[in-house]
Design an enzyme around this catalytic site. Structure first.
Site, mmCIF file in Angstrom:
data_model
loop_
_atom_site.group_PDB
_atom_site.id
_atom_site.type_symbol
_atom_site.label_atom_id
_atom_site.label_comp_id
_atom_site.label_asym_id
_atom_site.label_seq_id
_atom_site.Cartn_x
_atom_site.Cartn_y
_atom_site.Cartn_z
ATOM 1 C CG ASP A 71 -0.921 -0.394 -37.478
ATOM 2 O OD1 ASP A 71 -0.758 -1.606 -37.261
ATOM 3 O OD2 ASP A 71 -0.764 0.126 -38.600
ATOM 4 C CE1 TYR B 149 -12.163 7.817 -64.010
ATOM 5 C CE2 TYR B 149 -12.951 6.439 -62.212
ATOM 6 C CZ TYR B 149 -11.912 7.068 -62.872
ATOM 7 O OH TYR B 149 -10.631 6.964 -62.402
ATOM 8 C CD GLU C 212 -5.195 -0.014 -39.250
ATOM 9 O OE1 GLU C 212 -4.643 0.823 -39.968
ATOM 10 O OE2 GLU C 212 -4.823 -0.267 -38.092
#
Length: 353
Positions: free
Chosen positions: A234, A95, A181
């Site tokens: 997952d 930025y 996770e």
């Protein structure tokens, strides 16, 4: 600090010498994204080989010249920060001139390239990661303002901060670490009072792909307490499962392997073999997309997979079934199956890779 300043000065001196000789300056660094430069070692995880191939960022090539200029720009910013003993986040750097840098990901990649080129850990460049990780469980410490934080209370979740990485007052009686996770799964385990149902443990989430601070803290706790580390995620080839587990072994930061990796970390679940073993309903599973198939094929070709026969077997099982699953698929068995049955049984009797 002097080491960082000297390394940057050597790079700039090389640029000036090339210009004096009327040659186009180039920046040379190890090619950290080439799998041929990566090896797996049991005591380290993924690391770069000693004589890895290099790549050049040229100033006379239209394709690489903008990247060359941005690397010099960020080198200049790092030099000033080290000199003045100030710090900035990667987001601060982006930025400072969004039009120049183009995207946050471009800044992130350049910072990693600079760290690799200088052979200096990223955290020594006075660039901080934006914190996003959480920690809970059997861990206590004292904040800089004197506030005592006790994560052992099930309602207490600590935000992983840069200053935690240098602490010497971390106290824990944990028997293991559980790296989760997804934030949703982390919160669900807290809601189910999982931390009070098992042996003392430390539970950490990077809330997706783990940031540098989360990886550093996991490594620090592993070294400090010498406890096993397990990963829960997952069963999904694209961006999760092995892809998320590997940041703790990690290719793109393999030049910093000794500071970042936990080579003994085990993939606790959700495993492709669990889906068959538990007879999970196909309604709770997700068919592969073409992108999933391509990602899995890419992972299976990586050299370190050959060194991990159990991982290889799990990936082959996923490829054969052409199905993936989120941890939430376990709720098809019962709402609290994950915390009441799945994790306690896994931790007691094994079944990880």
């Amino acid at each position: 600090s002097s080491e960082v300043l000297e390394a940057i000065e050597n790079v700039i001196q090389g640029v000036l010498q090339s210009l004096a000789q009327k040659k186009a300056p180039v920046l040379t660094l190890a090619n950290r994204t080439d799998w041929r430069n990566i090896e797996f070692k049991d005591n380290v995880g993924l690391q770069m080989i000693p004589r890895s191939t290099t790549k050049q960022i040229r100033s006379d090539c239209p394709k690489s010249a903008p990247r060359f200029a941005l690397m010099l720009k960020i080198l200049s910013m790092i030099y000033k920060m080290v000199q003045s003993n100030t710090y900035a986040t990667k987001r601060d750097i982006y930025y400072s001139d969004p039009l120049l840098f183009g995207s946050q990901s471009a800044v992130d990649q350049i910072i990693n390239d600079i760290s690799c080129m200088l052979r200096i850990p990223r955290r020594s460049l006075h660039i901080l990661s934006t914190t996003k990780g959480f920690v809970a469980g059997n861990l206590s410490y004292t904040e800089e303002d004197g506030t005592k934080v006790n994560c052992t209370c099930s309602s207490t979740v600590g935000i992983i901060k840069q200053e935690h990485l240098n602490r010497k007052d971390l106290i824990s009686h944990a028997k293991f670490m559980l790296i989760v996770e997804k934030d949703a799964t982390f919160q669900r385990l807290l809601d189910d009072d999982f931390l009070n149902k098992v042996s003392p443990c430390i539970m950490i989430t990077g809330r997706g792909v783990p940031d540098l601070n989360t990886r550093l803290l996991v490594r620090k706790l592993w070294e400090a307490f010498q406890i096993p580390a397990f990963a829960l995620m997952d069963a999904d080839p694209h961006g999760k499962s092995v892809e998320v587990h590997c940041p703790f072994l990690f290719q793109s930061m393999s030049f910093e392997a000794h500071q970042l990796t936990v080579p003994s970390m085990k993939w606790l679940g959700l495993l492709p073999s669990d889906l068959r073993r538990l007879n999970i309903s196909k309604d709770a599973l997700i068919p592969f997309t073409k992108q999933d198939h391509n990602k899995l094929a890419s992972i299976q070709k990586r050299p370190y997979i050959a060194c991990q026969p159990l991982w290889k077997k799990e990936l082959e099982m996923m490829a054969t079934s052409k199905l993936k699953a989120e941890i939430q698929a376990l709720t098809s068995l019962s709402q609290d199956y994950l915390s009441r049955v799945y994790l306690p049984n896994k931790l007691q009797f094994g079944g990880w890779v």
